[in-house]
Structures are given as structure tokens and as C-alpha cells.
Scaffold this motif. Structure first.
Motif, PDB file in Angstrom:
ATOM      1  N   GLY A   1       0.789  -1.228   0.000  1.00 32.83           N
ATOM      2  CA  GLY A   1       0.000   0.000   0.000  1.00 32.83           C
ATOM      3  C   GLY A   1       0.810   1.261   0.000  1.00 32.83           C
ATOM      4  O   GLY A   1       0.237   2.353  -0.093  1.00 32.83           O
ATOM      5  N   GLU A   2       2.125   1.180   0.094  1.00 33.46           N
ATOM      6  CA  GLU A   2       2.954   2.384   0.107  1.00 33.46           C
ATOM      7  C   GLU A   2       3.235   2.871  -1.313  1.00 33.46           C
ATOM      8  O   GLU A   2       3.241   2.097  -2.276  1.00 33.46           O
ATOM      9  CB  GLU A   2       4.281   2.124   0.816  1.00 33.46           C
ATOM     10  CG  GLU A   2       4.152   1.980   2.327  1.00 33.46           C
ATOM     11  CD  GLU A   2       5.496   1.877   2.996  1.00 33.46           C
ATOM     12  OE1 GLU A   2       5.545   2.032   4.236  1.00 33.46           O
ATOM     13  OE2 GLU A   2       6.502   1.651   2.292  1.00 33.46           O
ATOM     14  N   THR A   3       3.514   4.175  -1.427  1.00 33.67           N
ATOM     15  CA  THR A   3       3.923   4.774  -2.692  1.00 33.67           C
ATOM     16  C   THR A   3       5.378   5.198  -2.572  1.00 33.67           C
ATOM     17  O   THR A   3       5.743   5.970  -1.684  1.00 33.67           O
ATOM     18  CB  THR A   3       3.056   5.989  -3.041  1.00 33.67           C
ATOM     19  OG1 THR A   3       1.699   5.572  -3.212  1.00 33.67           O
ATOM     20  CG2 THR A   3       3.540   6.657  -4.323  1.00 33.67           C
ATOM     21  N   VAL A   4       6.203   4.642  -3.464  1.00 30.22           N
ATOM     22  CA  VAL A   4       7.632   4.936  -3.464  1.00 30.22           C
ATOM     23  C   VAL A   4       7.946   5.691  -4.745  1.00 30.22           C
ATOM     24  O   VAL A   4       7.616   5.239  -5.851  1.00 30.22           O
ATOM     25  CB  VAL A   4       8.470   3.650  -3.392  1.00 30.22           C
ATOM     26  CG1 VAL A   4       9.962   3.985  -3.470  1.00 30.22           C
ATOM     27  CG2 VAL A   4       8.167   2.892  -2.102  1.00 30.22           C
ATOM     28  N   ALA A   5       8.573   6.863  -4.604  1.00 31.69           N
ATOM     29  CA  ALA A   5       8.928   7.687  -5.757  1.00 31.69           C
ATOM     30  C   ALA A   5      10.434   7.642  -5.969  1.00 31.69           C
ATOM     31  O   ALA A   5      11.217   7.691  -5.000  1.00 31.69           O
ATOM     32  CB  ALA A   5       8.459   9.113  -5.563  1.00 31.69           C
ATOM     33  N   LEU A   6      10.837   7.551  -7.231  1.00 29.02           N
ATOM     34  CA  LEU A   6      12.245   7.558  -7.612  1.00 29.02           C
ATOM     35  C   LEU A   6      12.504   8.820  -8.424  1.00 29.02           C
ATOM     36  O   LEU A   6      11.849   9.060  -9.445  1.00 29.02           O
ATOM     37  CB  LEU A   6      12.588   6.326  -8.456  1.00 29.02           C
ATOM     38  CG  LEU A   6      12.248   4.958  -7.837  1.00 29.02           C
ATOM     39  CD1 LEU A   6      12.557   3.844  -8.814  1.00 29.02           C
ATOM     40  CD2 LEU A   6      13.019   4.754  -6.543  1.00 29.02           C
ATOM     41  N   VAL A   7      13.440   9.646  -7.957  1.00 32.08           N
ATOM     42  CA  VAL A   7      13.747  10.894  -8.645  1.00 32.08           C
ATOM     43  C   VAL A   7      15.250  10.977  -8.856  1.00 32.08           C
ATOM     44  O   VAL A   7      16.042  10.305  -8.180  1.00 32.08           O
ATOM     45  CB  VAL A   7      13.243  12.117  -7.855  1.00 32.08           C
ATOM     46  CG1 VAL A   7      11.743  12.065  -7.685  1.00 32.08           C
ATOM     47  CG2 VAL A   7      13.948  12.205  -6.497  1.00 32.08           C
ATOM     48  N   GLY A   8      15.615  11.785  -9.794  1.00 34.71           N
ATOM     49  CA  GLY A   8      17.031  11.961 -10.089  1.00 34.71           C
ATOM     50  C   GLY A   8      17.201  12.420 -11.523  1.00 34.71           C
ATOM     51  O   GLY A   8      16.272  12.377 -12.330  1.00 34.71           O
TER      52      GLY A   8
ATOM     53  N   GLY B   1      19.587   6.008 -12.897  1.00 33.68           N
ATOM     54  CA  GLY B   1      19.272   4.607 -12.600  1.00 33.68           C
ATOM     55  C   GLY B   1      17.830   4.346 -12.224  1.00 33.68           C
ATOM     56  O   GLY B   1      17.489   3.234 -11.797  1.00 33.68           O
ATOM     57  N   LYS B   2      16.937   5.327 -12.394  1.00 34.85           N
ATOM     58  CA  LYS B   2      15.536   5.146 -11.978  1.00 34.85           C
ATOM     59  C   LYS B   2      14.861   4.012 -12.775  1.00 34.85           C
ATOM     60  O   LYS B   2      14.296   3.087 -12.190  1.00 34.85           O
ATOM     61  CB  LYS B   2      14.767   6.464 -12.192  1.00 34.85           C
ATOM     62  CG  LYS B   2      15.348   7.658 -11.472  1.00 34.85           C
ATOM     63  CD  LYS B   2      14.500   8.886 -11.646  1.00 34.85           C
ATOM     64  CE  LYS B   2      14.388   9.299 -13.105  1.00 34.85           C
ATOM     65  NZ  LYS B   2      15.686   9.695 -13.706  1.00 34.85           N
ATOM     66  N   SER B   3      14.920   4.101 -14.097  1.00 40.79           N
ATOM     67  CA  SER B   3      14.266   3.085 -14.930  1.00 40.79           C
ATOM     68  C   SER B   3      14.942   1.729 -14.785  1.00 40.79           C
ATOM     69  O   SER B   3      14.288   0.684 -14.885  1.00 40.79           O
ATOM     70  CB  SER B   3      14.274   3.521 -16.401  1.00 40.79           C
ATOM     71  OG  SER B   3      13.481   4.685 -16.577  1.00 40.79           O
TER      72      SER B   3
ATOM     73  N   HIS C   1      21.603   9.312  -7.630  1.00 46.43           N
ATOM     74  CA  HIS C   1      22.646  10.062  -8.323  1.00 46.43           C
ATOM     75  C   HIS C   1      23.749   9.072  -8.712  1.00 46.43           C
ATOM     76  O   HIS C   1      24.341   8.413  -7.842  1.00 46.43           O
ATOM     77  CB  HIS C   1      23.200  11.178  -7.420  1.00 46.43           C
ATOM     78  CG  HIS C   1      24.286  11.978  -8.077  1.00 46.43           C
ATOM     79  ND1 HIS C   1      24.071  12.762  -9.191  1.00 46.43           N
ATOM     80  CD2 HIS C   1      25.607  12.104  -7.762  1.00 46.43           C
ATOM     81  CE1 HIS C   1      25.194  13.339  -9.547  1.00 46.43           C
ATOM     82  NE2 HIS C   1      26.149  12.966  -8.691  1.00 46.43           N
ATOM     83  N   ARG C   2      23.964   8.941 -10.007  1.00 41.05           N
ATOM     84  CA  ARG C   2      24.996   8.045 -10.532  1.00 41.05           C
ATOM     85  C   ARG C   2      24.856   6.617 -10.005  1.00 41.05           C
ATOM     86  O   ARG C   2      25.815   5.986  -9.590  1.00 41.05           O
ATOM     87  CB  ARG C   2      26.381   8.586 -10.241  1.00 41.05           C
ATOM     88  CG  ARG C   2      26.672   9.896 -10.972  1.00 41.05           C
ATOM     89  CD  ARG C   2      28.101  10.355 -10.702  1.00 41.05           C
ATOM     90  NE  ARG C   2      28.363  11.609 -11.429  1.00 41.05           N
ATOM     91  CZ  ARG C   2      29.516  12.262 -11.384  1.00 41.05           C
ATOM     92  NH1 ARG C   2      30.524  11.779 -10.620  1.00 41.05           N
ATOM     93  NH2 ARG C   2      29.678  13.370 -12.084  1.00 41.05           N
ATOM     94  N   GLY C   3      23.614   6.147  -9.955  1.00 34.57           N
ATOM     95  CA  GLY C   3      23.365   4.763  -9.595  1.00 34.57           C
ATOM     96  C   GLY C   3      23.312   4.471  -8.118  1.00 34.57           C
ATOM     97  O   GLY C   3      23.251   3.318  -7.716  1.00 34.57           O
ATOM     98  N   GLU C   4      23.344   5.501  -7.274  1.00 33.23           N
ATOM     99  CA  GLU C   4      23.302   5.305  -5.831  1.00 33.23           C
ATOM    100  C   GLU C   4      22.180   6.134  -5.224  1.00 33.23           C
ATOM    101  O   GLU C   4      21.821   7.198  -5.756  1.00 33.23           O
ATOM    102  CB  GLU C   4      24.633   5.704  -5.186  1.00 33.23           C
ATOM    103  CG  GLU C   4      25.806   4.854  -5.634  1.00 33.23           C
ATOM    104  CD  GLU C   4      27.106   5.291  -4.967  1.00 33.23           C
ATOM    105  OE1 GLU C   4      27.924   4.421  -4.666  1.00 33.23           O
ATOM    106  OE2 GLU C   4      27.283   6.516  -4.756  1.00 33.23           O
ATOM    107  N   ILE C   5      21.622   5.632  -4.105  1.00 35.60           N
ATOM    108  CA  ILE C   5      20.609   6.396  -3.374  1.00 35.60           C
ATOM    109  C   ILE C   5      21.351   7.371  -2.450  1.00 35.60           C
ATOM    110  O   ILE C   5      22.023   6.963  -1.497  1.00 35.60           O
ATOM    111  CB  ILE C   5      19.686   5.475  -2.557  1.00 35.60           C
ATOM    112  CG1 ILE C   5      18.944   4.508  -3.488  1.00 35.60           C
ATOM    113  CG2 ILE C   5      18.684   6.291  -1.747  1.00 35.60           C
ATOM    114  CD1 ILE C   5      18.080   3.486  -2.746  1.00 35.60           C
TER     115      ILE C   5
END
Length: 712
Positions: free
Chosen positions: A492-499, A504-506, A674-678
Motif C-alpha cells: 500500500g505504500e507509494t515509493v517515488a524515484l527521482v534523479g 538509474g531510476k528506470s 545520483h549516478r546509480g546510488e541512493i
């Protein structure tokens, strides 16, 4: 010279092509059996003609005997009555030894008188006073007699001897018919058999051609299905490095070339081989010496074929490669036509295509030149020269002392038939080589490692609990795009990926969907490592909406349900209503049945996106992935989607990849990459208080939006 590896590869291709053919071995065996019967029926024609000529038409010139009516009984042997005299042909006596003995006994100490009936000029003549009948005969008209007179003088010329002349009597048409009275019925029966065999051969050829060609179509149908099935099992990494046009060329063009192998070359080769074998058997039955002389053609034509195959392979390989490149360029050009026209690259693209087209043309010309020199012309020339030599040799000698006229006729007929199948094989050699080259490419595609699709209908619904545990990944070895990615998304959580682009998001979503395998770490869904799950089972509980939505050719209802029988029309309409698409769909001329062309180009970007949202929601996924799904739609449509998402996200784990940070303010967890790292994680408030990378990105976008509003 070819290496051992190349030879082994070629043998493997031949075995694999044969394996496809053996799937229909019963049909092929039946067709070959029918073909053998058809060839036998067809090749019987010249032998029947030879029999008619030698035993019935030319037999009138065999030795005849004049017998006395006193010691001849009609029931004992055949005989012909001419001008109050009785004549018996020598072969009739040979067929009835008892009658021959009786006639000889009746003649006493005198020998039976031998006479001859000879075709001289345009008439048939009786010669009954000659002592010998060998040599060359010619007609000398009787002094004072016209050409229609029944009296003439026959002159015989013998080598090293003086010419002799004998009286001859010209026979009337009725008398000539009497000579053939016992042969007419036999000739009619032979002709009836000949016509019957021709009709039978025609029917059998139709049956075998239909069977072989329909079998070839079945083989290619099976091969295309294997290709299509395997393509869907090949990892996406292959398609990242392979032009789509080349894959299309494998399925369409290369399988079509292989079809020509099975349909044309195989049929021609088998038919021609059986024809050649049958012709040689017939030649051996006619005359062993002549048949042995013609055996020289086999190694001669085999050598020419070997040279042809050796030098034409290189041209065909280049031609197939250029065709594949051209297909790839055409596919790419059509896909990016707006870009080509916008940047005025039409002429440059045309020049690139012309280079490929010209290269293929040059190699095609070389192949045609080689084919023209080594195939039909060579075979036809050799066949014509040998036929002419045969006619000259036997025509310059007495046919009766060498071979009979019927044997010569049949031999010339069979000889003409012998070269036709050889020419047919030559004509199909180019198709065969093209098919072998195409088969190499098709089997290369089939040999790519794939993962078999498994049924996932019986699996239970996922809870949507996703865990990334120290995951690393690289598309190319030594060039990692993800390093040590660790996070948890609960049900049920929503996780957003930004950068930024390339962060590396996709790639994270591609790993979650099982499109690629991580090089390190684990990805777990509901506590189970996804590498231990079938891809179908994994993706059954996932829905995805891409930035560039793809709609299939069909109608709107189909694009939502996609062959899923569990999604009826009511569920389709409900899903479209949930995402706010019902309003514009109901205004279309056909409503929910509105036709959609490929990629949905007749609809706006926002409308396509809404339909793709409805597609994802209709499948009721436990995990919903939105890959920049709101990037290409206007603000009003975005508001509709945001409202719909609040409803459909309840109870589902949602992953959102977004460049527009305003759309993810309510996310439970935001991961900044950023550059493949969180590099940062937290909700919107936490990240804003941190005043790090996310804060700077948000402020930049907010400022840009404020400027845009002021401009408007």
C-alpha cells in the motif's frame, strides 16, 4: 578452405532443417512414393514408343517367308495373303516353334523362300528374287514406267562389291494395310496404355506437388511460430543492441527464403533425382553401352555445381546482410520520420540507403552472371552437343546393324528428358544457397538463450511487499549503473524515484519487472527472491504505465482488456471511468468500440496515457509502476490522473518515476538517485528540511513553473 568449425556448423544447419522436415516424415514419404509412381508412369512413354516402332511399325521390314498354301494352316501361325501368295513374318514363326517346324517339314529338302517388304522413297515394295538382303538399297525406276507404276528395279549397293539390281513390286495401300493387319490392334492397345499412363502421371504429379508444397508451408509455419515464441523468451538485453528491422527480417524474409528451400528446391531436387534415376534405369534397359556413355554427365555436372556453389556463396551472404541492413534502416526511418523531416535529413538518409542498395545490386549482378554461365547455358550446350553427336554417329551407320530405330528414338527422347531435371536443379541452386544463409541467421536467433514462459494462472495474488537488498547492476560488464541499492516498499505504500537522467531510476524498475538480472544483491517480493520465480508469475501481479504509452491496433476495449477473459466490458468501462477517460471516449463516433490504429496515433498523448492507465488498473495489480507516466500530459489531464490514483492506489504498492516533483509530494518514500546510488531518502517534508539534492531540484522546478505562469 573452410575450417572444421564451419563445416560442422553447416552440417548442423542441414541436420536441423532435416529435423523440421522429419516432423512431417509420413506426408513426405507418401509424396515421394507417389512421385516414384508418377515418374515410372511418365518414363514408360518412350519405351512404349520404342516397342510400337520396333515390334509393329518397323517389323514389316523383318525377313518374310513365302510358303505354300498346301502345307500352311491358319490356326497354326499368322499369315498374310497377297496376290494369291501366302507370306509369314519371321517373328511370327519364332513365336510358334511348332508351326515353324511344320512348315520346314512341308518344304522338304528346299529351304523356305525368304522375301522382303521395304520402304523405298514413298512406297512399299516386295522384293522376292534377291539372294542377299544386306547393304544399302535404293530405287531405280523401270524404263518407261512412271512413279505410280507397281513395277520397278531395286538396286542394292554393297561395300567393295558391285551394285546389283532386282525387280520389285510396288504394293497398293490395301496391300500395305494387309501387312499390318495383325499389328493395328496391338498398336491401339499400346497407345491406349500410353495415354492412360500420361493421365495417371499427371494426376500423381498433382498429388505429390500439392503434398510436398503444403508440407513445406507447414514446416515454415512451424518455424515461424518457434521464432516468434522464442523472441518473447529472449532477454531484453538482446533487443538493446539489435536493430528491430533485423529481427523482422529474420522472421519475414529469412523464413520465406527457407520456405523456397523446402517448397522449390526440395521438391525440384527430389523430383529431378528420381527422374534421373528412372531415366538411367530406362537407358540401361534400352542399351547398356549407351547408358554407360551417358554416365559421364554425372561427375561433369557435379563438378560444375560445386564450382557454382563455392563462388556464389559469398555473393548471397552479402546480399542477405544488405537486405537485413536495409530493413533495419527502413524500420528506423519510418519510426523517426518526424525527426528526419524536422532536421531536413531526408537526402542524407537516402544516400545511406543508396549505398546499401547499390552494394546489394552489385553482388546480385555478380551472382546472376555466375548463375547464367554455369547453369542452363552450360547444361543445354552439353546436352545439345551430345544429342547431335549421337544422331551423327548412328545416322552414319546402318541402324539395323547398330541399334534399332525404336531404340534410337527412345534414347534421344530419354536423353532430352535427362537434361531437364539437371537444369531444374541448377535453377534452384541459388534459392538453396539463399536458404542456407538465411537458415544460419534464423538458427542463430533460435540458439540465443531464452527463458521459457510458464503458466501463472494458478498463483495466489501478491501482497506487494518489495525489498531491494544491496542490489547492483550493469548493462555492460565493468560499467555499473546501480550500486548497493537498498530499500523496502511495504504493501500500500507509494515509493517515488527521482534523479537526473541516467541516475538509474528506470533500471530499478527493469530489475523489478525481471527484464534484467541483478549482478549482485537480491530483489524480493513478499519475501521471495524473484530469481526463483517464473517471469509470468512475477509480472502477473504487476501493472505498468510508460511515459510513451503504446496502444495496439484494435479498439479501445481491446486495448484495456488485452485478451484477458476475466476483464469483461463492464470492468473495462469501470477502469476507464476511474481514470477519467470515459468522458472523451463516449464522445467518440463508436464510443468504446472506436478503432485504434497502431500506436494510437489518432488519439492525443493525454488520451493514450489515460487508456494505458485504465489498462493497468483493469488487471488489478498488487504492484503498480508509473514510469514518468505524467510527463507527456497537460495539467488538466494530470489532475484527473492524480485524482484517480488516490482511489486505485489504496492497498497497492505504487512505484512512481517522475521528473515533475510536484506529482510525488504525497509519496510515502522518495528515493533520490545520483549516478546509480541512493543519496537521499525520506518523504517530501523530510527531504525539504534536509535541504540537499532533492531540495535544490524542487526549488529549481518551482521557480521554472512560476516563471512559466508569469509568462502566460
Amino acid at each position: 578452405m573452410r575450417t572444421a568449425k564451419q563445416k560442422a556448423a553447416k552440417q548442423t544447419i542441414a541436420r536441423r532443417l532435416l529435423a523440421y522436415a522429419m516432423l512431417y516424415k509420413t506426408r513426405i514419404a507418401a509424396a515421394l512414393l507417389v512421385l516414384c509412381c508418377a515418374v515410372a508412369a511418365e518414363l514408360a512413354g518412350p519405351y512404349i514408343a520404342k516397342t510400337i516402332i520396333d515390334k509393329h511399325i518397323s517389323s514389316v521390314q523383318l525377313p518374310w517367308y513365302q510358303v505354300s498354301a498346301d502345307n500352311f494352316h491358319a490356326e497354326d501361325v499368322k499369315a498374310v495373303q497377297l496376290r494369291d501368295k501366302t507370306y509369314v513374318r519371321s517373328d511370327w514363326l519364332e513365336d510358334n516353334r511348332a508351326a515353324e517346324a511344320a512348315l520346314a517339314a512341308g518344304a522338304g529338302s528346299e529351304k523356305l523362300k525368304e522375301v522382303r517388304f521395304m520402304q523405298l522413297d514413298s512406297g512399299m515394295y516386295l522384293i522376292d528374287n534377291a539372294t542377299r538382303f544386306d547393304g544399302k538399297w535404293s530405287l531405280v525406276p523401270h524404263a518407261g514406267a512412271d512413279s505410280e507404276s507397281d513395277q520397278a528395279v531395286v538396286q542394292v549397293l554393297r561395300i567393295t562389291e558391285q551394285a546389283e539390281q532386282y525387280p520389285a513390286t510396288r504394293l497398293s495401300a490395301g496391300e500395305v494395310a494387309a501387312l499390318y493387319q495383325y499389328d493395328v490392334g496391338a498398336v491401339i492397345r499400346w497407345l491406349a496404355l500410353f495415354i492412360g499412363l500420361l493421365l495417371t502421371a499427371s494426376v500423381l504429379h498433382y498429388v505429390q506437388a500439392y503434398t510436398l508444397q503444403s508440407t513445406a508451408l507447414r514446416i515454415i509455419q512451424r518455424m515461424r511460430m518457434d521464432l516468434m515464441r522464442h523472441i518473447q523468451e529472449i532477454p531484453l538485453r538482446f533487443f538493446d543492441n539489435t536493430p528491430i528491422g533485423q529481427v523482422v527480417s529474420r522472421i519475414a524474409n529469412d523464413t520465406e527464403a527457407i520456405r523456397d528451400l523446402f517448397m522449390s528446391f526440395m521438391a525440384t531436387f527430389v523430383v529431378s533425382t528420381i527422374n534421373i534415376i528412372g531415366i538411367y534405369i530406362a537407358l540401361l534397359l534400352l542399351d547398356v553401352r549407351l547408358a554407360l556413355v551417358t554416365l559421364i554427365f554425372i561427375p561433369l555436372f557435379a563438378a560444375v555445381m560445386w564450382v557454382h556453389l563455392k563462388y556464389s556463396k559469398r555473393y548471397i551472404t552479402v546480399m542477405r546482410a544488405r537486405l537485413s541492413d536495409m530493413n533495419a534502416m527502413i524500420n528506423e526511418s519510418i519510426a523517426v520520420m518526424p525527426i528526419l523531416q524536422a532536421f531536413r535529413q531526408e537526402k542524407a538518409r537516402l544516400r545511406e540507403f543508396e549505398v546499401l542498395n547499390e552494394d546489394r545490386y552489385r553482388n546480385n549482378i555478380k551472382q546472376i552472371r555466375l548463375f547464367s554461365l554455369s547453369s542452363r547455358n552450360f547444361t543445354g550446350l552439353v546436352g545439345s552437343l551430345f544429342t547431335a553427336a549421337t544422331i551423327w554417329y548412328f545416322g552414319s551407320t546402318s541402324l539395323q546393324t547398330a541399334i534399332s530405330f525404336g531404340v534410337l528414338y527412345a534414347f534421344i527422347d530419354y536423353l532430352g528428358r535427362l537434361f531437364q531435371p539437371i537444369i531444374g536443379i541448377f535453377d534452384q541452386l541459388m534459392n538453396a544457397q539463399r536458404a542456407v544463409v538465411s537458415a544460419e541467421k534464423v538458427f542463430y536467433l533460435l540458439d540465443l538463450e531464452g527463458r521459457e514462459l510458464e503458466d501463472a494462472l494458478s498463483t495466489s495474488k501478491s501482497k506487494g511487499h518489495v525489498t531491494f537488498d544491496n542490489v547492483s547492476f550493469a548493462y555492460n560488464e565493468g560499467e555499473p549503473v546501480l550500486r548497493g541499492i537498498t530499500f523496502e516498499a511495504k504493501k500500500g505504500e507509494t515509493v517515488a524515484l527521482v534523479g537526473h537522467t541516467g541516475s538509474g531510476k528506470s533500471s530499478i524498475m527493469n530489475l523489478l519487472l525481471g527484464f534484467y538480472e541483478p549482478t549482485a544483491g537480491q530483489i524480493r517480493v513478499d519475501g521471495r527472491n524473484i530469481s526463483e520465480m517464473s517471469k509470468q508469475q512475477l509480472r502477473k501481479n504487476m501493472g505498468i504505465v510508460l511515459q510513451d504509452p503504446f496502444l495496439f491496433a484494435g479498439d479501445i476495449k481491446f486495448n484495456v482488456s488485452l485478451y484477458n477473459k476475466d476483464i469483461d466490458e463492464q470492468k473495462v468501462k469501470q477502469a476507464l471511468a476511474d481514470v477519467g477517460a470515459a468522458s472523451f471516449i463516449e464522445q467518440l463516433p463508436h464510443g468504446y468500440d472506436e478503432p485504434v490504429v497502431e500506436r494510437g496515433s489518432t488519439l492525443s498523448a493525454g488520451q493514450r496515457q489515460l487508456i494505458s492507465f485504465a489498462r493497468a488498473l483493469a488487471f488489478d495489480p498488487a504492484i503498480l509502476i508509473l514510469d514518468e507516466a505524467t510527463a507527456s500530459i497537460d495539467s488538466e489531464t494530470e489532475g484527473l490522473i492524480q485524482q484517480a490514483l488516490k482511489v486505485v492506489s489504496a492497498g497497492r504498492t505504487t512505484f512512481v518515476i517522475a521528473h515533475r516533483l510536484s506529482t510525488i509530494r504525497d509519496a510515502d518514500l522518495i528515493l533520490v538517485l545520483h549516478r546509480g546510488e541512493i543519496v537521499e531518502r525520506g518523504n517530501h517534508q523530510q527531504l525539504m528540511q534536509l535541504q540537499g539534492r532533492y531540495y535544490n531540484m524542487y526549488q529549481l522546478q518551482k521557480g521554472a513553473e512560476t516563471v512559466a505562469e508569469n509568462v502566460r
